[in-house]
Scaffold this motif. Sequence first.
Motif, PDB file in Angstrom:
ATOM      1  N   LEU A 168       0.825  -1.210   0.000  1.00 53.17           N
ATOM      2  CA  LEU A 168       0.000   0.000   0.000  1.00 53.17           C
ATOM      3  C   LEU A 168       0.859   1.258   0.000  1.00 53.17           C
ATOM      4  O   LEU A 168       0.539   2.240  -0.680  1.00 53.17           O
ATOM      5  N   ALA A 169       1.964   1.229   0.769  1.00 53.08           N
ATOM      6  CA  ALA A 169       2.828   2.407   0.870  1.00 53.08           C
ATOM      7  C   ALA A 169       3.598   2.659  -0.421  1.00 53.08           C
ATOM      8  O   ALA A 169       3.876   3.810  -0.778  1.00 53.08           O
ATOM      9  N   GLY A 173      -1.919   6.296  -2.754  1.00 51.08           N
ATOM     10  CA  GLY A 173      -3.041   6.859  -3.484  1.00 51.08           C
ATOM     11  C   GLY A 173      -3.813   5.837  -4.294  1.00 51.08           C
ATOM     12  O   GLY A 173      -4.954   6.078  -4.688  1.00 51.08           O
ATOM     13  N   GLN A 174      -3.204   4.669  -4.552  1.00 50.38           N
ATOM     14  CA  GLN A 174      -3.879   3.628  -5.330  1.00 50.38           C
ATOM     15  C   GLN A 174      -4.735   2.771  -4.412  1.00 50.38           C
ATOM     16  O   GLN A 174      -4.286   2.361  -3.339  1.00 50.38           O
ATOM     17  N   VAL A 175      -5.948   2.489  -4.812  1.00 47.93           N
ATOM     18  CA  VAL A 175      -6.860   1.663  -4.027  1.00 47.93           C
ATOM     19  C   VAL A 175      -6.693   0.205  -4.430  1.00 47.93           C
ATOM     20  O   VAL A 175      -6.752  -0.131  -5.617  1.00 47.93           O
ATOM     21  N   PHE A 176      -6.472  -0.654  -3.425  1.00 45.75           N
ATOM     22  CA  PHE A 176      -6.329  -2.089  -3.661  1.00 45.75           C
ATOM     23  C   PHE A 176      -7.537  -2.815  -3.088  1.00 45.75           C
ATOM     24  O   PHE A 176      -7.856  -2.655  -1.909  1.00 45.75           O
ATOM     25  N   SER A 177      -8.168  -3.618  -3.933  1.00 44.56           N
ATOM     26  CA  SER A 177      -9.258  -4.455  -3.442  1.00 44.56           C
ATOM     27  C   SER A 177      -8.684  -5.576  -2.583  1.00 44.56           C
ATOM     28  O   SER A 177      -7.467  -5.841  -2.613  1.00 44.56           O
ATOM     29  N   ILE A 178      -9.533  -6.235  -1.822  1.00 44.27           N
ATOM     30  CA  ILE A 178      -9.079  -7.347  -1.000  1.00 44.27           C
ATOM     31  C   ILE A 178      -8.488  -8.447  -1.885  1.00 44.27           C
ATOM     32  O   ILE A 178      -7.453  -9.029  -1.558  1.00 44.27           O
ATOM     33  N   ASP A 179      -9.143  -8.717  -3.025  1.00 44.36           N
ATOM     34  CA  ASP A 179      -8.623  -9.730  -3.947  1.00 44.36           C
ATOM     35  C   ASP A 179      -7.235  -9.354  -4.452  1.00 44.36           C
ATOM     36  O   ASP A 179      -6.342 -10.195  -4.538  1.00 44.36           O
ATOM     37  N   LYS A 180      -7.054  -8.067  -4.800  1.00 40.37           N
ATOM     38  CA  LYS A 180      -5.774  -7.617  -5.344  1.00 40.37           C
ATOM     39  C   LYS A 180      -4.681  -7.685  -4.288  1.00 40.37           C
ATOM     40  O   LYS A 180      -3.531  -8.053  -4.583  1.00 40.37           O
ATOM     41  N   ILE A 181      -5.015  -7.354  -3.042  1.00 36.36           N
ATOM     42  CA  ILE A 181      -4.040  -7.463  -1.959  1.00 36.36           C
ATOM     43  C   ILE A 181      -3.618  -8.916  -1.805  1.00 36.36           C
ATOM     44  O   ILE A 181      -2.422  -9.218  -1.683  1.00 36.36           O
ATOM     45  N   TYR A 182      -4.582  -9.820  -1.827  1.00 32.20           N
ATOM     46  CA  TYR A 182      -4.242 -11.234  -1.677  1.00 32.20           C
ATOM     47  C   TYR A 182      -3.345 -11.700  -2.820  1.00 32.20           C
ATOM     48  O   TYR A 182      -2.321 -12.354  -2.595  1.00 32.20           O
ATOM     49  N   TRP A 223     -14.801   2.557   0.962  1.00 30.55           N
ATOM     50  CA  TRP A 223     -15.921   1.639   1.153  1.00 30.55           C
ATOM     51  C   TRP A 223     -16.422   1.051  -0.163  1.00 30.55           C
ATOM     52  O   TRP A 223     -16.646   1.761  -1.133  1.00 30.55           O
ATOM     53  N   GLY A 224     -16.567  -0.265  -0.163  1.00 29.96           N
ATOM     54  CA  GLY A 224     -17.036  -0.978  -1.337  1.00 29.96           C
ATOM     55  C   GLY A 224     -15.963  -1.229  -2.379  1.00 29.96           C
ATOM     56  O   GLY A 224     -16.235  -1.860  -3.401  1.00 29.96           O
ATOM     57  N   VAL A 225     -14.747  -0.715  -2.106  1.00 30.83           N
ATOM     58  CA  VAL A 225     -13.670  -0.877  -3.098  1.00 30.83           C
ATOM     59  C   VAL A 225     -12.465  -1.586  -2.478  1.00 30.83           C
ATOM     60  O   VAL A 225     -12.038  -2.637  -2.953  1.00 30.83           O
ATOM     61  N   GLY A 226     -11.891  -1.009  -1.421  1.00 31.01           N
ATOM     62  CA  GLY A 226     -10.706  -1.645  -0.820  1.00 31.01           C
ATOM     63  C   GLY A 226      -9.979  -0.707   0.126  1.00 31.01           C
ATOM     64  O   GLY A 226     -10.611   0.065   0.857  1.00 31.01           O
ATOM     65  N   TYR A 227      -8.646  -0.717   0.067  1.00 32.59           N
ATOM     66  CA  TYR A 227      -7.818   0.045   0.998  1.00 32.59           C
ATOM     67  C   TYR A 227      -6.741   0.814   0.233  1.00 32.59           C
ATOM     68  O   TYR A 227      -6.324   0.416  -0.846  1.00 32.59           O
ATOM     69  N   LYS A 228      -6.294   1.900   0.868  1.00 31.88           N
ATOM     70  CA  LYS A 228      -5.226   2.678   0.260  1.00 31.88           C
ATOM     71  C   LYS A 228      -4.476   3.442   1.352  1.00 31.88           C
ATOM     72  O   LYS A 228      -4.964   3.620   2.466  1.00 31.88           O
ATOM     73  N   ILE A 229      -3.265   3.882   1.015  1.00 34.72           N
ATOM     74  CA  ILE A 229      -2.535   4.853   1.822  1.00 34.72           C
ATOM     75  C   ILE A 229      -2.397   6.110   0.989  1.00 34.72           C
ATOM     76  O   ILE A 229      -1.855   6.066  -0.120  1.00 34.72           O
ATOM     77  N   ASP A 230      -2.910   7.207   1.511  1.00 33.42           N
ATOM     78  CA  ASP A 230      -2.860   8.468   0.762  1.00 33.42           C
ATOM     79  C   ASP A 230      -1.462   9.065   0.793  1.00 33.42           C
ATOM     80  O   ASP A 230      -0.687   8.830   1.722  1.00 33.42           O
ATOM     81  N   LYS A 231      -1.176   9.856  -0.204  1.00 30.98           N
ATOM     82  CA  LYS A 231       0.089  10.585  -0.249  1.00 30.98           C
ATOM     83  C   LYS A 231       0.047  11.713   0.776  1.00 30.98           C
ATOM     84  O   LYS A 231      -1.009  12.225   1.098  1.00 30.98           O
TER      85      LYS A 231
END
Length: 231
Positions: A168-169, A173-182, A223-231
Motif C-alpha cells: 500500500l505504501a 493513493g492507489q486503491v487495492f481491493s481485497i482480492d488484489k491485496i491477496y 468503502w465498497g472498493v478496498g484500501y489505500k494509503i494516501d500521499k
Amino acid sequence: MSVTILVADDDRDIRDVIHIYLRNEGYQVLEAENGSQALTMVQQHKIDLIILDVMMPLLDGITACLKIREVSHVPIIMLSAKEEYLDKITGLSTGADDYVTKPFNSLELIARVKAQLRRQNFTVHPQAQSSSEIVIDELVISKDHHRTTVRGQVISLTPIEFSILELLATHQGQVFSIDKIYQSVWKEQNEFYSENTVMVHIRNIREKIEINAREPQYIKTVWGVGYKIDK
C-alpha cells in the motif's frame, strides 16, 4: 533445498493425514502433539512453516503461536474445527498468517502451504525488492532492513503484515481491493482464501501503527472498493 514443516495437533490421525499429503509434495515433516512440544521443536530445528492446531493439551495453539512469534517469523497456518469468525480473528491476531478449518480439503491445505512458502521465499530475498525507505509523515518503512517505525518507535510486524503495508505504501493513493491485496502479497489467485483473512491483517496493522485504529491516519478504507494509503 528441502523444506521442513512442523505439524502440531493432538489428534494422531489428523497428523498422519497431513504428514502423508505433505510428504507426497516432497516436504520434510516434523510432528508435535501439543503446543509445548511445538515450541521445543522450533528451538531445536530449522522450520520453514508450522501447521498449528488451536485446541491442544498442555499449551493451546493460540498461546503457542504468541510464544513462537516472540522468537520467530516463520509462517504459521492455524488449524481448528471451530468455524466462527471470532475464532479466526483470534488466531490471526496472535500472529498467524492463515487459517484452515476442519474438516479440511486436502487441496486447500496444500494450496495454503504452498502460498505461504512462496511468499516467504519472496520476502527473505532482498534482491527481489528495492533497497530504499518509504517515508509517510511519521511512518518509515525500510525495505532493505524489513523494518517499520512509527513516531520513532520500532513496530513489530509479521512478514504478511509488512508485505501488505509495503504494498500500500509503495503505491500511495492507489486503491487495492481485497482480492488484489491477496494476489499481490500471497503471489497467487487462490479459490480457497477468505476475505476475512486480509481484513484481519489490515486491522492488526492499524492497531500497531495508528494512534486511533478507528480513525486511521495511514491505511484508509474506500468503502465498497478496498484500501489505500494516501500521499
